[in-house]
Design a protein around this motif. Structure first.
Motif, PDB file in Angstrom:
ATOM      1  N   LYS A 128       0.880  -1.345   0.093  1.00  0.00           N
ATOM      2  CA  LYS A 128      -0.002  -0.013   0.053  1.00  0.00           C
ATOM      3  C   LYS A 128       0.647   1.409   0.087  1.00  0.00           C
ATOM      4  CE  LYS A 128      -3.787  -2.015   2.629  1.00  0.00           C
ATOM      5  NZ  LYS A 128      -4.482  -2.352   3.767  1.00  0.00           N
ATOM      6  N   ASP A 129       1.951   1.118   0.839  1.00  0.00           N
ATOM      7  CA  ASP A 129       2.797   2.428   0.921  1.00  0.00           C
ATOM      8  C   ASP A 129       3.644   2.671  -0.330  1.00  0.00           C
ATOM      9  OD1 ASP A 129       4.808   0.596   1.600  1.00  0.00           O
ATOM     10  OD2 ASP A 129       5.231   1.718   3.660  1.00  0.00           O
ATOM     11  N   GLY A 130       3.995   1.507  -1.162  1.00  0.00           N
ATOM     12  CA  GLY A 130       4.765   1.526  -2.225  1.00  0.00           C
ATOM     13  C   GLY A 130       6.158   1.001  -1.941  1.00  0.00           C
ATOM     14  N   ASN A 131       6.319   0.757  -0.521  1.00  0.00           N
ATOM     15  CA  ASN A 131       7.713   0.163  -0.066  1.00  0.00           C
ATOM     16  C   ASN A 131       7.714  -1.313  -0.136  1.00  0.00           C
ATOM     17  OD1 ASN A 131      10.103  -0.654   1.245  1.00  0.00           O
ATOM     18  ND2 ASN A 131       9.613   0.844   3.078  1.00  0.00           N
ATOM     19  N   LYS A 132       8.508  -1.751  -1.057  1.00  0.00           N
ATOM     20  CA  LYS A 132       8.820  -3.305  -1.279  1.00  0.00           C
ATOM     21  C   LYS A 132       9.323  -4.131  -0.267  1.00  0.00           C
ATOM     22  CE  LYS A 132       9.183  -2.662  -6.271  1.00  0.00           C
ATOM     23  NZ  LYS A 132      10.242  -2.976  -7.283  1.00  0.00           N
ATOM     24  N   LYS A 133      10.016  -3.126   0.760  1.00  0.00           N
ATOM     25  CA  LYS A 133      10.385  -4.021   1.976  1.00  0.00           C
ATOM     26  C   LYS A 133       9.443  -3.775   3.153  1.00  0.00           C
ATOM     27  CE  LYS A 133      15.167  -3.257   0.448  1.00  0.00           C
ATOM     28  NZ  LYS A 133      16.492  -2.442   0.464  1.00  0.00           N
ATOM     29  N   ASN A 134       8.455  -3.132   3.173  1.00  0.00           N
ATOM     30  CA  ASN A 134       7.567  -3.089   4.255  1.00  0.00           C
ATOM     31  C   ASN A 134       6.567  -4.098   4.094  1.00  0.00           C
ATOM     32  OD1 ASN A 134       5.702  -2.488   6.147  1.00  0.00           O
ATOM     33  ND2 ASN A 134       5.101  -0.242   5.439  1.00  0.00           N
ATOM     34  N   ASN A 135       6.806  -5.291   4.985  1.00  0.00           N
ATOM     35  CA  ASN A 135       6.143  -6.454   4.496  1.00  0.00           C
ATOM     36  C   ASN A 135       5.016  -6.675   5.610  1.00  0.00           C
ATOM     37  OD1 ASN A 135       6.883  -7.457   2.000  1.00  0.00           O
ATOM     38  ND2 ASN A 135       8.798  -7.642   2.925  1.00  0.00           N
ATOM     39  N   THR A 136       4.625  -5.621   6.454  1.00  0.00           N
ATOM     40  CA  THR A 136       3.689  -5.786   7.617  1.00  0.00           C
ATOM     41  C   THR A 136       2.397  -5.985   6.958  1.00  0.00           C
ATOM     42  OG1 THR A 136       3.265  -3.312   7.537  1.00  0.00           O
ATOM     43  CG2 THR A 136       4.988  -3.941   9.177  1.00  0.00           C
ATOM     44  N   LEU A 137       1.528  -6.713   7.522  1.00  0.00           N
ATOM     45  CA  LEU A 137       0.276  -7.271   7.097  1.00  0.00           C
ATOM     46  C   LEU A 137      -0.664  -5.832   6.859  1.00  0.00           C
ATOM     47  CD1 LEU A 137      -0.493 -10.469   8.951  1.00  0.00           C
ATOM     48  CD2 LEU A 137       0.535 -10.243   6.898  1.00  0.00           C
ATOM     49  N   SER A 138      -0.640  -5.152   7.510  1.00  0.00           N
ATOM     50  CA  SER A 138      -1.366  -3.879   7.439  1.00  0.00           C
ATOM     51  C   SER A 138      -0.790  -3.229   5.923  1.00  0.00           C
ATOM     52  CB  SER A 138      -1.350  -2.918   8.465  1.00  0.00           C
ATOM     53  OG  SER A 138      -0.040  -2.460   8.654  1.00  0.00           O
TER      54      SER A 138
END
Length: 158
Positions: A128-138
């Motif tokens: 959602k935020d476009g950050n491919k490394k942000n793999n939080t479920l939200s």
């Protein structure tokens, strides 16, 4: 600062790719130097609650913990995540039949913790935020390829 000093300080803070780019040396050279000074990307846990962990279908030797760590059951080693050329985090696992497979980490998490919508094989996981490394479920959601492309254009990622 020498290569060994830099790698020693940054090995657990940066990916091998990031270190190799920073030092302008090949990734295999980073791995070789790290091994020579006793560094490893593998972390071993003392305990895993298998009741709350998620099993990976066809990969019975592994679980994903409630902290989203991919762990090998027999020795509680946390499997290393590696960055793909296009910026996604990947994990390599061996199937029950002995076949090595590389999973996109964000897709594995979505399959296990968000669930599988009908027709998921044709869907993609959007960050959602476009950050491919942000793999939080939200931050993860299932989308069609066209919805994912629209999201990329709408948010300025493409």
């Amino acid at each position: 600062m020498t290569y060994k000093q830099f790698i020693s300080e940054k090995y657990n803070l940066m990916s091998i790719r990031e270190i190799s780019e920073e030092l302008n040396i090949r990734e295999e050279s980073v791995r070789r130097i790290a091994r020579s000074i006793g560094l490893t990307k593998r972390m071993k846990l003392e305990y895993v609650n298998f009741e709350t962990s998620k099993n990976i279908d066809g990969f019975d030797s592994y679980v994903v913990t409630e902290d989203f760590l991919v762990v090998r059951k027999k020795d509680l080693v946390v499997m290393a995540l590696n960055e793909s050329a296009d910026g996604y985090m990947m994990v390599k696992l061996t199937s029950n039949e002995g076949v090595r497979r590389t999973f996109q980490y964000h897709r594995l998490l979505a399959m296990l913790f968000i669930g599988l919508p009908e027709g998921y094989e044709m869907l993609q996981i959007n960050h959602k935020d476009g950050n491919k490394k942000n793999n939080t479920l939200s931050n993860l959601e299932w989308m069609t390829p066209s919805e994912n492309q629209k999201h990329a254009y709408d948010t300025g990622l493409k």
